[in-house]
Design a protein around this motif. Sequence first.
Motif, PDB file in Angstrom:
ATOM      1  N   SER A  42       0.819  -1.216   0.000  1.00  0.00           N
ATOM      2  CA  SER A  42       0.000   0.000   0.000  1.00  0.00           C
ATOM      3  C   SER A  42       0.851   1.264   0.000  1.00  0.00           C
ATOM      4  O   SER A  42       0.793   2.072  -0.932  1.00  0.00           O
ATOM      5  CB  SER A  42      -0.949  -0.004   1.206  1.00  0.00           C
ATOM      6  N   VAL A  43       1.646   1.434   1.031  1.00  0.00           N
ATOM      7  CA  VAL A  43       2.432   2.659   1.152  1.00  0.00           C
ATOM      8  C   VAL A  43       3.509   2.716   0.075  1.00  0.00           C
ATOM      9  O   VAL A  43       3.738   3.769  -0.542  1.00  0.00           O
ATOM     10  CB  VAL A  43       3.057   2.761   2.557  1.00  0.00           C
ATOM     11  N   GLY A  44       4.166   1.595  -0.184  1.00  0.00           N
ATOM     12  CA  GLY A  44       5.227   1.571  -1.198  1.00  0.00           C
ATOM     13  C   GLY A  44       4.739   1.977  -2.577  1.00  0.00           C
ATOM     14  O   GLY A  44       5.285   2.901  -3.200  1.00  0.00           O
ATOM     15  N   PRO A  45       3.721   1.308  -3.131  1.00  0.00           N
ATOM     16  CA  PRO A  45       3.207   1.723  -4.448  1.00  0.00           C
ATOM     17  C   PRO A  45       2.675   3.146  -4.471  1.00  0.00           C
ATOM     18  O   PRO A  45       2.793   3.835  -5.492  1.00  0.00           O
ATOM     19  CB  PRO A  45       2.077   0.710  -4.709  1.00  0.00           C
ATOM     20  N   LEU A  46       2.101   3.603  -3.356  1.00  0.00           N
ATOM     21  CA  LEU A  46       1.606   4.979  -3.303  1.00  0.00           C
ATOM     22  C   LEU A  46       2.749   5.975  -3.461  1.00  0.00           C
ATOM     23  O   LEU A  46       2.665   6.922  -4.260  1.00  0.00           O
ATOM     24  CB  LEU A  46       0.866   5.214  -1.986  1.00  0.00           C
ATOM     25  N   LEU A  47       3.815   5.772  -2.707  1.00  0.00           N
ATOM     26  CA  LEU A  47       4.968   6.681  -2.803  1.00  0.00           C
ATOM     27  C   LEU A  47       5.622   6.588  -4.181  1.00  0.00           C
ATOM     28  O   LEU A  47       6.048   7.604  -4.743  1.00  0.00           O
ATOM     29  CB  LEU A  47       5.974   6.351  -1.702  1.00  0.00           C
ATOM     30  N   GLY A  49       4.085   5.824  -6.999  1.00  0.00           N
ATOM     31  CA  GLY A  49       3.212   6.503  -7.949  1.00  0.00           C
ATOM     32  C   GLY A  49       3.347   8.009  -7.875  1.00  0.00           C
ATOM     33  O   GLY A  49       3.337   8.695  -8.907  1.00  0.00           O
ATOM     34  N   ILE A  50       3.469   8.536  -6.661  1.00  0.00           N
ATOM     35  CA  ILE A  50       3.642   9.987  -6.519  1.00  0.00           C
ATOM     36  C   ILE A  50       4.958  10.431  -7.144  1.00  0.00           C
ATOM     37  O   ILE A  50       5.018  11.448  -7.853  1.00  0.00           O
ATOM     38  CB  ILE A  50       3.571  10.388  -5.036  1.00  0.00           C
ATOM     39  N   SER A  51       6.021   9.675  -6.894  1.00  0.00           N
ATOM     40  CA  SER A  51       7.318  10.041  -7.488  1.00  0.00           C
ATOM     41  C   SER A  51       7.285   9.907  -9.010  1.00  0.00           C
ATOM     42  O   SER A  51       7.900  10.704  -9.729  1.00  0.00           O
ATOM     43  CB  SER A  51       8.421   9.154  -6.906  1.00  0.00           C
ATOM     44  N   LEU A  52       6.555   8.926  -9.520  1.00  0.00           N
ATOM     45  CA  LEU A  52       6.469   8.727 -10.965  1.00  0.00           C
ATOM     46  C   LEU A  52       5.745   9.883 -11.647  1.00  0.00           C
ATOM     47  O   LEU A  52       5.998  10.172 -12.827  1.00  0.00           O
ATOM     48  CB  LEU A  52       5.733   7.415 -11.251  1.00  0.00           C
ATOM     49  N   ALA A  53       4.848  10.556 -10.913  1.00  0.00           N
ATOM     50  CA  ALA A  53       4.091  11.666 -11.495  1.00  0.00           C
ATOM     51  C   ALA A  53       4.992  12.844 -11.861  1.00  0.00           C
ATOM     52  O   ALA A  53       4.597  13.697 -12.664  1.00  0.00           O
ATOM     53  CB  ALA A  53       3.013  12.125 -10.525  1.00  0.00           C
ATOM     54  N   PHE A  54       6.186  12.919 -11.306  1.00  0.00           N
ATOM     55  CA  PHE A  54       7.097  14.026 -11.580  1.00  0.00           C
ATOM     56  C   PHE A  54       8.195  13.624 -12.570  1.00  0.00           C
ATOM     57  O   PHE A  54       9.247  14.269 -12.628  1.00  0.00           O
ATOM     58  CB  PHE A  54       7.734  14.512 -10.275  1.00  0.00           C
ATOM     59  N   THR A  55       7.936  12.563 -13.336  1.00  0.00           N
ATOM     60  CA  THR A  55       8.893  12.106 -14.339  1.00  0.00           C
ATOM     61  C   THR A  55       8.202  12.015 -15.699  1.00  0.00           C
ATOM     62  O   THR A  55       6.981  12.145 -15.804  1.00  0.00           O
ATOM     63  CB  THR A  55       9.469  10.724 -13.969  1.00  0.00           C
ATOM     64  N   ASP A  56       8.989  11.772 -16.731  1.00  0.00           N
ATOM     65  CA  ASP A  56       8.432  11.585 -18.074  1.00  0.00           C
ATOM     66  C   ASP A  56       8.441  10.112 -18.465  1.00  0.00           C
ATOM     67  O   ASP A  56       8.680   9.764 -19.621  1.00  0.00           O
ATOM     68  CB  ASP A  56       9.221  12.405 -19.097  1.00  0.00           C
ATOM     69  N   ALA A  57       8.181   9.231 -17.493  1.00  0.00           N
ATOM     70  CA  ALA A  57       8.234   7.788 -17.722  1.00  0.00           C
ATOM     71  C   ALA A  57       7.258   7.372 -18.818  1.00  0.00           C
ATOM     72  O   ALA A  57       6.096   7.785 -18.812  1.00  0.00           O
ATOM     73  CB  ALA A  57       7.913   7.042 -16.431  1.00  0.00           C
ATOM     74  N   GLU A  58       7.737   6.583 -19.760  1.00  0.00           N
ATOM     75  CA  GLU A  58       6.928   6.056 -20.846  1.00  0.00           C
ATOM     76  C   GLU A  58       7.314   4.611 -21.087  1.00  0.00           C
ATOM     77  O   GLU A  58       8.345   4.133 -20.618  1.00  0.00           O
ATOM     78  CB  GLU A  58       7.130   6.870 -22.127  1.00  0.00           C
ATOM     79  N   SER A  59       6.471   3.902 -21.828  1.00  0.00           N
ATOM     80  CA  SER A  59       6.787   2.524 -22.179  1.00  0.00           C
ATOM     81  C   SER A  59       7.856   2.506 -23.265  1.00  0.00           C
ATOM     82  O   SER A  59       8.025   3.466 -24.014  1.00  0.00           O
ATOM     83  CB  SER A  59       5.527   1.801 -22.663  1.00  0.00           C
ATOM     84  N   GLY A  60       8.577   1.412 -23.353  1.00  0.00           N
ATOM     85  CA  GLY A  60       9.645   1.294 -24.349  1.00  0.00           C
ATOM     86  C   GLY A  60      10.983   1.052 -23.697  1.00  0.00           C
ATOM     87  O   GLY A  60      11.318   1.689 -22.686  1.00  0.00           O
ATOM     88  N   ARG A  61      11.754   0.173 -24.251  1.00  0.00           N
ATOM     89  CA  ARG A  61      13.033  -0.190 -23.659  1.00  0.00           C
ATOM     90  C   ARG A  61      14.077   0.908 -23.802  1.00  0.00           C
ATOM     91  O   ARG A  61      14.960   1.044 -22.968  1.00  0.00           O
ATOM     92  CB  ARG A  61      13.557  -1.473 -24.309  1.00  0.00           C
ATOM     93  N   ASN A  62      14.013   1.679 -24.876  1.00  0.00           N
ATOM     94  CA  ASN A  62      15.058   2.670 -25.138  1.00  0.00           C
ATOM     95  C   ASN A  62      14.769   4.020 -24.495  1.00  0.00           C
ATOM     96  O   ASN A  62      15.570   4.946 -24.627  1.00  0.00           O
ATOM     97  CB  ASN A  62      15.230   2.852 -26.654  1.00  0.00           C
ATOM     98  N   ALA A 278       0.466  11.242 -12.742  1.00  0.00           N
ATOM     99  CA  ALA A 278       0.053  12.601 -12.379  1.00  0.00           C
ATOM    100  C   ALA A 278      -1.465  12.716 -12.335  1.00  0.00           C
ATOM    101  O   ALA A 278      -2.028  13.397 -11.460  1.00  0.00           O
ATOM    102  CB  ALA A 278       0.633  13.605 -13.376  1.00  0.00           C
ATOM    103  N   LEU A 279      -2.126  12.046 -13.257  1.00  0.00           N
ATOM    104  CA  LEU A 279      -3.587  12.031 -13.248  1.00  0.00           C
ATOM    105  C   LEU A 279      -4.107  11.369 -11.980  1.00  0.00           C
ATOM    106  O   LEU A 279      -5.074  11.843 -11.362  1.00  0.00           O
ATOM    107  CB  LEU A 279      -4.094  11.289 -14.486  1.00  0.00           C
ATOM    108  N   GLY A 280      -3.476  10.276 -11.558  1.00  0.00           N
ATOM    109  CA  GLY A 280      -3.880   9.623 -10.321  1.00  0.00           C
ATOM    110  C   GLY A 280      -3.704  10.510  -9.110  1.00  0.00           C
ATOM    111  O   GLY A 280      -4.566  10.555  -8.224  1.00  0.00           O
ATOM    112  N   VAL A 281      -2.599  11.238  -9.053  1.00  0.00           N
ATOM    113  CA  VAL A 281      -2.378  12.170  -7.943  1.00  0.00           C
ATOM    114  C   VAL A 281      -3.429  13.269  -7.948  1.00  0.00           C
ATOM    115  O   VAL A 281      -3.967  13.660  -6.899  1.00  0.00           O
ATOM    116  CB  VAL A 281      -0.954  12.762  -8.019  1.00  0.00           C
ATOM    117  N   ALA A 282      -3.750  13.786  -9.137  1.00  0.00           N
ATOM    118  CA  ALA A 282      -4.767  14.830  -9.233  1.00  0.00           C
ATOM    119  C   ALA A 282      -6.128  14.319  -8.771  1.00  0.00           C
ATOM    120  O   ALA A 282      -6.877  15.036  -8.083  1.00  0.00           O
ATOM    121  CB  ALA A 282      -4.864  15.336 -10.675  1.00  0.00           C
ATOM    122  N   ILE A 283      -6.468  13.082  -9.100  1.00  0.00           N
ATOM    123  CA  ILE A 283      -7.737  12.495  -8.670  1.00  0.00           C
ATOM    124  C   ILE A 283      -7.785  12.403  -7.146  1.00  0.00           C
ATOM    125  O   ILE A 283      -8.800  12.730  -6.512  1.00  0.00           O
ATOM    126  CB  ILE A 283      -7.929  11.113  -9.310  1.00  0.00           C
TER     127      ILE A 283
END
Length: 303
Positions: A42-47, A49-62, A278-283
């Motif tokens: 619970s706490v781990g994925p929440l933190l 997800g919040i940190s991921l909202a401040f990145t440009d993470a996208e799918s793709g290996r490269n 970021a959308l999840g954090v906004a929700i």
Amino acid sequence: MTATATRPAPPAGHRRNGRGPRENREMWVLLLPALVPVLIFSVGPLLYGISLAFTDAESGRNHVTSFAGLDNFTALLGDDDFWQSMQVGMIWAVSVTALQFLASLGLALLLNERLALRGVARVLAMVPWAMPPVVIGLMWRLVYHPDAGIVNSTLGTDINWLADFTWALPAVIVMGVWSGMPQTTVVLLAGLQTVPKELYEAGAMDGAGTWRRFWNITLPQLRPVIVAITSLDFVWNFNQFSLVYVLTQGGPGGRTRLPMLFAYEEAFRYGFFGYAAALGVAIVVVVLALLGVYLWRQLREAS
């Protein structure tokens, strides 16, 4: 000369709450097996997800993920699809929560009376709660089927309820009310059974009718229960995903695309993980803000 009574000094390590350092250590050791899964799942994925909202993470290996600051949140403010999903989500959450409460209150009042087969009726009222969301969605797709559905057969119409721009959202709201009634009914029924019968007897002796006893006795006594269950229902409904996804997948044309559906599409259909986070954090922020205002008004009225 009077003797002054003195209280003996407490032993070393003694605390006012009756637990010493050893007891506190034992308490944390006993709680640790329950806390570890909560922290991991619970706490781990929440933190994360919040940190991921401040990145440009996208799918793709490269793709190399880098810090993006508030870029995702800025993009949200100018995204028309985001605002449409928030509008649909608010209409859905408010409508389902309100209608669900009214229907559940009526059912709870009925099940609280001394009726024949009351126990069987209470069990049957719990059936939607026992059904998986996927099964509920598939069942209601059959109910709304344009050719063989029971709705068109009963009304004598040929409306394609789930593909019609006007009727898709109301049809989904009806399903949401039906599927969420059991838990609300159970909570309200439990609250009704805690109301002292002496209050109703006193009201009847004063000449109060059924409606006045309900308005002046039942509702005030149920206020804490109503505030708690409607708050939880609003959060659950606003974060709903599986029911609507199985039924309409957000269509037609985004008319039933709830915020969680929009986040799912951004993450797993288009691969924009940072933007979806970021959308999840906004929700979460929107739900907490609305819930805080609602609870503050309820507590203010109660005081």
